[in-house]
Write an enzyme that holds these catalytic residues in place. Structure first.
Site, PDB file in Angstrom:
ATOM      1  N   CYS A  48       0.849  -1.192   0.000  1.00  0.00           N
ATOM      2  CA  CYS A  48       0.000   0.000   0.000  1.00  0.00           C
ATOM      3  C   CYS A  48       0.883   1.241   0.000  1.00  0.00           C
ATOM      4  O   CYS A  48       0.665   2.168   0.755  1.00  0.00           O
ATOM      5  CB  CYS A  48      -0.981  -0.009   1.160  1.00  0.00           C
ATOM      6  N   GLY A  49       1.890   1.244  -0.844  1.00  0.00           N
ATOM      7  CA  GLY A  49       2.709   2.426  -1.033  1.00  0.00           C
ATOM      8  C   GLY A  49       3.446   2.803   0.239  1.00  0.00           C
ATOM      9  O   GLY A  49       3.891   1.942   0.991  1.00  0.00           O
TER      10      GLY A  49
END
Lengths: 292, 137
Positions: free
Chosen positions: A91-92
């Protein structure tokens, strides 16, 4: 020069990666919408609670013998840091950003000679912090069984914090989470849970009316402050959930785009190589014919 | 009836009810109290109990609520309950299983802290049962 079969294999492999990231992006987008809805639905409760509490609290300011949750212990020697992160990766920068902010704060506190205790919520933050601060991590809350966050998922965290505060295990507690602003931006926030702090802006709207308190103000405050810790935690977790999905959506979107670029580049190389091989063969045939 | 009380029931997850009502009976810590229009501004904490909404047009509603507080102001009544259950939507069997687990936790707890937390959760379920038993009686 890479041979044709290798190139073909790489293209298929990047294509299937792209399919996965694309699907993950769609899923994240759907989950984001749901998470945002829950975060929005939780707002009225938290706002009313804060309004009532802050007007109660402002009338208590300066008064002797207020609840400990509001007044503090009079010391800030032992600091509790709660780090809320997600259970899943990909998720980045979501988890990294929260952990980074928490780490800076913890290091600063340690440098000041304070005692720090860490509570982690979510697997990702726990594993990132365990290398450096494993010895001072006192508790971990596993959220992996939670599909859709409800209040009873957050209340054990609140209960734990209150119980250890009352047992005198720490003086100040702050919570790290990412506040959701948009799918592109999430703001890592450091919220002081204990002693309670209130926005002065929210006080006004109750100020005018004179209320009957049942039981008296002090008892209400003592009942509500522990609840407020749980409510604030719940709210932070909801924000976190929305931020996580937003961050994942953005990350997966750029991953999909990246895979697309890569496929284009590979395909160009593939075509060039193919052409080169054909040309090569032609040259061989022609020079073979000339030699005869 | 022309004059109605504006009533909102809010849980941490969502706005459960928002309607106009003739009267709402709230289970306060110091006893149940009924709120009609133009009730004096009050803030009261709640115990686990039955919240009763009475309305001649919209019909009556009864909900089980646990914990929280009620606020009566010029605008109406706002009840902030930690948990709300529709009376027929309570799954007693699963709650009993949960209570059983918690009692085991209390026995096996390694620290006072863990024990207190489990005990608190068990008390919550017991208080729900108390209310249910009272209705059944």
């Amino acid at each position: 020069m890479a041979n044709l079969k290798d190139l073909r294999n790489r293209i298929t492999s990047v294509q299937s990666t792209q399919k996965i990231t694309k699907a993950m992006k769609m899923v994240a987008a759907a989950k984001l919408r749901r998470a945002q809805e829950s975060a929005e639905a939780a707002r009225p409760y938290a706002e009313r609670m804060e309004a009532v509490l802050s007007s109660l609290a402002s009338s208590m300011v300066g008064a002797e013998g207020g609840p400990k949750l509001l007044a503090g212990t009079g010391s800030d020697q032992v600091q509790m840091v709660v780090v809320a992160t997600s259970e899943r990766g990909l998720c980045g920068g979501f988890n990294t950003n929260i952990v980074k902010a928490a780490r800076i704060k913890i290091r600063a506190l340690l440098a000041e000679g304070k005692t720090v205790k860490i509570v982690t919520v979510g697997k990702k933050g726990a594993s990132a912090l365990s290398r450096e601060f494993g010895s001072i991590t006192v508790k971990h809350f596993d959220m992996s069984h939670v599909k859709r966050l409800v209040f009873t998922d957050a209340s054990p965290i609140g209960d734990y914090l209150i119980a250890s505060y009352e047992a005198g295990e720490f003086d100040v507690c702050s919570l790290f989470f990412a506040k959701f602003q948009s799918a592109l931006t999430q703001i890592v926030t450091d919220l002081q849970l204990i002693p309670a702090t209130f926005d002065a802006d929210n006080t006004a709207d109750l100020g005018g009316a004179s209320y009957d308190y049942e039981p008296d103000e002090n008892e209400i405050l003592e009942d509500l402050l522990p609840r407020n810790v749980a409510v604030q935690t719940f709210r932070a977790l909801l924000e976190n959930a929305a931020s996580e999905q937003g961050s994942r959506m953005t990350a997966m979107d750029s991953a999909t785009r990246n895979a697309g670029d890569m496929i284009d580049a590979l395909r160009t190389t593939y075509n060039r190589t193919r052409q080169a091989v054909i040309t090569n063969e032609l040259i061989e045939i022609i020079s073979g014919a000339e030699a005869l | 009836m022309a004059d109605k009380l504006h009533f909102e029931l809010v849980s941490p997850e969502r706005l459960v009810l928002a309607q106009e009502a003739d009267m709402v009976v709230v289970p306060g810590t110091e006893g149940d109290f009924a709120v009609l229009k133009d009730h004096a501004p009050t803030v009261s904490t709640l115990r686990a109990g039955i919240l009763q909404v009475m309305d001649s047009e919209g019909g009556d509603a009864k909900l089980l609520i646990v914990g929280g507080f009620a606020e009566v102001s010029g605008e109406g009544l706002t009840v902030l309950a930690e948990e709300t259950f529709a009376l027929d939507g309570i799954d007693r069997a699963s709650m009993e299983a949960e209570l059983h687990d918690l009692e085991e936790d209390i026995r096996d707890a390694k620290s006072d802290n863990d024990r207190n937390i489990a005990a608190k959760a068990a008390d919550r379920i017991k208080s729900i049962f108390d209310v249910l038993d009272k209705i059944a009686a």
